[in-house]
Design a protein around this motif. Structure first.
Motif, PDB file in Angstrom:
ATOM      1  N   ALA A  92      -6.286  -0.536 -11.836  1.00 44.17           N
ATOM      2  CA  ALA A  92      -4.864  -0.374 -11.516  1.00 44.17           C
ATOM      3  C   ALA A  92      -4.466  -1.337 -10.402  1.00 44.17           C
ATOM      4  O   ALA A  92      -3.414  -1.992 -10.482  1.00 44.17           O
ATOM      5  CB  ALA A  92      -4.573   1.067 -11.114  1.00 44.17           C
ATOM      6  N   ALA A  93      -5.288  -1.443  -9.364  1.00 44.09           N
ATOM      7  CA  ALA A  93      -4.982  -2.361  -8.260  1.00 44.09           C
ATOM      8  C   ALA A  93      -4.903  -3.795  -8.760  1.00 44.09           C
ATOM      9  O   ALA A  93      -3.979  -4.537  -8.404  1.00 44.09           O
ATOM     10  CB  ALA A  93      -6.031  -2.237  -7.163  1.00 44.09           C
ATOM     11  N   PHE A  94      -5.842  -4.184  -9.597  1.00 42.94           N
ATOM     12  CA  PHE A  94      -5.847  -5.551 -10.113  1.00 42.94           C
ATOM     13  C   PHE A  94      -4.615  -5.806 -10.979  1.00 42.94           C
ATOM     14  O   PHE A  94      -3.946  -6.829 -10.848  1.00 42.94           O
ATOM     15  CB  PHE A  94      -7.140  -5.809 -10.896  1.00 42.94           C
ATOM     16  N   ARG A  95      -4.277  -4.852 -11.838  1.00 41.03           N
ATOM     17  CA  ARG A  95      -3.110  -4.991 -12.712  1.00 41.03           C
ATOM     18  C   ARG A  95      -1.806  -5.062 -11.903  1.00 41.03           C
ATOM     19  O   ARG A  95      -0.950  -5.899 -12.157  1.00 41.03           O
ATOM     20  CB  ARG A  95      -3.065  -3.824 -13.697  1.00 41.03           C
ATOM     21  N   LEU A  96      -1.677  -4.205 -10.906  1.00 40.67           N
ATOM     22  CA  LEU A  96      -0.447  -4.142 -10.119  1.00 40.67           C
ATOM     23  C   LEU A  96      -0.260  -5.342  -9.199  1.00 40.67           C
ATOM     24  O   LEU A  96       0.859  -5.628  -8.779  1.00 40.67           O
ATOM     25  CB  LEU A  96      -0.429  -2.855  -9.287  1.00 40.67           C
ATOM     26  N   THR A  97      -1.328  -6.048  -8.892  1.00 39.30           N
ATOM     27  CA  THR A  97      -1.230  -7.188  -7.977  1.00 39.30           C
ATOM     28  C   THR A  97      -1.161  -8.532  -8.695  1.00 39.30           C
ATOM     29  O   THR A  97      -1.224  -9.571  -8.046  1.00 39.30           O
ATOM     30  CB  THR A  97      -2.420  -7.196  -6.994  1.00 39.30           C
ATOM     31  N   ARG A  98      -1.026  -8.541  -9.990  1.00 37.05           N
ATOM     32  CA  ARG A  98      -0.984  -9.809 -10.735  1.00 37.05           C
ATOM     33  C   ARG A  98       0.153 -10.709 -10.284  1.00 37.05           C
ATOM     34  O   ARG A  98       0.066 -11.916 -10.425  1.00 37.05           O
ATOM     35  CB  ARG A  98      -0.880  -9.582 -12.257  1.00 37.05           C
ATOM     36  N   GLY A  99       1.212 -10.179  -9.737  1.00 43.12           N
ATOM     37  CA  GLY A  99       2.325 -10.996  -9.271  1.00 43.12           C
ATOM     38  C   GLY A  99       2.079 -11.661  -7.930  1.00 43.12           C
ATOM     39  O   GLY A  99       2.866 -12.497  -7.496  1.00 43.12           O
ATOM     40  N   TYR A 100       1.005 -11.309  -7.264  1.00 42.00           N
ATOM     41  CA  TYR A 100       0.673 -11.875  -5.964  1.00 42.00           C
ATOM     42  C   TYR A 100      -0.433 -12.913  -6.129  1.00 42.00           C
ATOM     43  O   TYR A 100      -1.385 -12.701  -6.869  1.00 42.00           O
ATOM     44  CB  TYR A 100       0.163 -10.796  -5.008  1.00 42.00           C
ATOM     45  N   ALA A 101      -0.310 -14.009  -5.402  1.00 43.49           N
ATOM     46  CA  ALA A 101      -1.322 -15.068  -5.491  1.00 43.49           C
ATOM     47  C   ALA A 101      -2.568 -14.689  -4.694  1.00 43.49           C
ATOM     48  O   ALA A 101      -2.474 -14.108  -3.618  1.00 43.49           O
ATOM     49  CB  ALA A 101      -0.745 -16.374  -4.955  1.00 43.49           C
ATOM     50  N   GLY A 102      -3.722 -15.008  -5.250  1.00 42.89           N
ATOM     51  CA  GLY A 102      -4.975 -14.927  -4.521  1.00 42.89           C
ATOM     52  C   GLY A 102      -5.487 -13.545  -4.166  1.00 42.89           C
ATOM     53  O   GLY A 102      -6.210 -13.397  -3.190  1.00 42.89           O
ATOM     54  N   VAL A 103      -5.149 -12.538  -4.929  1.00 45.47           N
ATOM     55  CA  VAL A 103      -5.628 -11.188  -4.641  1.00 45.47           C
ATOM     56  C   VAL A 103      -7.071 -11.043  -5.117  1.00 45.47           C
ATOM     57  O   VAL A 103      -7.446 -11.529  -6.183  1.00 45.47           O
ATOM     58  CB  VAL A 103      -4.741 -10.125  -5.312  1.00 45.47           C
ATOM     59  N   GLU A 141       1.766   2.906  -2.495  1.00 46.89           N
ATOM     60  CA  GLU A 141       0.997   3.900  -1.755  1.00 46.89           C
ATOM     61  C   GLU A 141       1.711   5.253  -1.751  1.00 46.89           C
ATOM     62  O   GLU A 141       2.889   5.352  -1.445  1.00 46.89           O
ATOM     63  CB  GLU A 141       0.764   3.425  -0.331  1.00 46.89           C
ATOM     64  N   GLY A 142       0.955   6.292  -2.116  1.00 46.89           N
ATOM     65  CA  GLY A 142       1.485   7.630  -2.131  1.00 46.89           C
ATOM     66  C   GLY A 142       2.314   7.966  -3.350  1.00 46.89           C
ATOM     67  O   GLY A 142       2.893   9.051  -3.440  1.00 46.89           O
ATOM     68  N   LYS A 143       2.356   7.052  -4.307  1.00 48.08           N
ATOM     69  CA  LYS A 143       3.148   7.257  -5.525  1.00 48.08           C
ATOM     70  C   LYS A 143       2.210   7.236  -6.728  1.00 48.08           C
ATOM     71  O   LYS A 143       1.302   6.412  -6.800  1.00 48.08           O
ATOM     72  CB  LYS A 143       4.198   6.161  -5.674  1.00 48.08           C
ATOM     73  N   ALA A 144       2.441   8.129  -7.671  1.00 47.29           N
ATOM     74  CA  ALA A 144       1.624   8.143  -8.885  1.00 47.29           C
ATOM     75  C   ALA A 144       1.974   6.943  -9.744  1.00 47.29           C
ATOM     76  O   ALA A 144       3.142   6.695 -10.029  1.00 47.29           O
ATOM     77  CB  ALA A 144       1.860   9.432  -9.658  1.00 47.29           C
ATOM     78  N   ILE A 145       0.952   6.211 -10.128  1.00 43.34           N
ATOM     79  CA  ILE A 145       1.123   5.022 -10.958  1.00 43.34           C
ATOM     80  C   ILE A 145       0.513   5.316 -12.309  1.00 43.34           C
ATOM     81  O   ILE A 145      -0.678   5.597 -12.414  1.00 43.34           O
ATOM     82  CB  ILE A 145       0.404   3.793 -10.326  1.00 43.34           C
ATOM     83  N   SER A 146       1.328   5.249 -13.350  1.00 46.00           N
ATOM     84  CA  SER A 146       0.816   5.561 -14.685  1.00 46.00           C
ATOM     85  C   SER A 146       0.043   4.365 -15.235  1.00 46.00           C
ATOM     86  O   SER A 146       0.164   3.243 -14.753  1.00 46.00           O
ATOM     87  CB  SER A 146       1.956   5.935 -15.633  1.00 46.00           C
ATOM     88  N   ASP A 147      -0.742   4.623 -16.258  1.00 48.22           N
ATOM     89  CA  ASP A 147      -1.572   3.578 -16.879  1.00 48.22           C
ATOM     90  C   ASP A 147      -0.743   2.448 -17.460  1.00 48.22           C
ATOM     91  O   ASP A 147      -1.221   1.336 -17.581  1.00 48.22           O
ATOM     92  CB  ASP A 147      -2.456   4.174 -17.966  1.00 48.22           C
ATOM     93  N   ASP A 148       0.494   2.702 -17.828  1.00 47.67           N
ATOM     94  CA  ASP A 148       1.316   1.652 -18.458  1.00 47.67           C
ATOM     95  C   ASP A 148       2.264   0.972 -17.481  1.00 47.67           C
ATOM     96  O   ASP A 148       3.116   0.204 -17.878  1.00 47.67           O
ATOM     97  CB  ASP A 148       2.099   2.220 -19.641  1.00 47.67           C
ATOM     98  N   SER A 149       2.096   1.224 -16.168  1.00 45.67           N
ATOM     99  CA  SER A 149       2.959   0.585 -15.158  1.00 45.67           C
ATOM    100  C   SER A 149       2.638  -0.883 -15.054  1.00 45.67           C
ATOM    101  O   SER A 149       1.568  -1.332 -15.185  1.00 45.67           O
ATOM    102  CB  SER A 149       2.755   1.226 -13.794  1.00 45.67           C
TER     103      SER A 149
END
Length: 149
Positions: A92-103, A141-149
Motif C-alpha cells: 500500500a505504501a509503495f502504491r500510494l507513493t508512486r506520485g512522489y520521486a525517489g521513494v 495517516e490515520g485514515k483507512a486506505i482501501s486496496d483499490d485506492s
C-alpha cells in the motif's frame, strides 16, 4: 482489507528496537525487503549468519537508504493490534507513493523462532523530499486506505 497507517514511531525508536532485538537472547528469523523505482531487493537471515553480521547488513542498507532518501516515516506493525500484514502495508505504501520521486519502502521483520511474543516488524517509508513525507502523512495517516485506492 483496508490499510491504516496509524502507528508511526521515530527513527531512533526503530533503531533502538532493532538493536535490542539483535543484541538480546531471543532467536529470530530475519527478513529485509527494499522496494523502489529501481526494483526490489530482499535479504534474509541465513542459518549460518550470526546476528552481528545480519545487523551489519541491515545497518548498511539503512545507511544507503538514508543517503538516497532522508525523510522517513516508520510504522510498527503488531499482531496484538490486529494490524494488516507487513507485506500489505508495504504494498500500500509503495502504491500510494508512486506520485512522489525517489521513494524507498523498506520492511524489516524479526520473527521469533520459538514464539511471536518478541516479534519486530517495521515499515520504513523513505522520501527524497520532506514535503512529500508531510503530504503522505496528511493524506494517509490515520485514515483507512482501501486496496483499490
Amino acid at each position: 482489507m483496508a490499510i491504516l497507517f496509524k502507528t508511526p514511531i521515530s527513527e531512533n525508536s526503530a533503531f533502538k528496537f532493532i538493536e535490542e532485538a539483535l543484541s538480546g537472547t531471543h532467536q529470530y528469523d530475519g527478513y529485509l525487503n527494499i522496494a523502489s523505482d529501481a526494483g526490489e531487493k530482499a535479504l534474509s537471515w541465513g542459518p549460518a549468519m550470526h546476528a552481528e553480521e545480519f545487523k551489519a547488513e541491515i545497518s548498511e542498507i539503512l545507511r544507503q537508504t538514508w543517503d538516497a532518501a532522508r525523510f522517513w516515516v516508520v510504522y510498527e506493525r503488531r499482531d496484538d493490534r490486529r494490524d494488516p500484514e507487513t507485506t500489505d502495508i508495504r504494498n500500500a505504501a509503495f502504491r500510494l507513493t508512486r506520485g512522489y520521486a525517489g521513494v524507498i519502502v523498506v520492511t524489516l521483520s524479526l520473527l521469533g523462532k520459538r514464539d511471536s511474543a518478541n516479534d519486530l516488524e517495521l515499515v520504513f517509508v523513505c522520501f527524497e523530499q520532506d514535503f512529500h513525507r508531510r503530504n503522505f502523512r496528511v493524506r494517509y495517516e490515520g485514515k483507512a486506505i482501501s486496496d483499490d485506492s
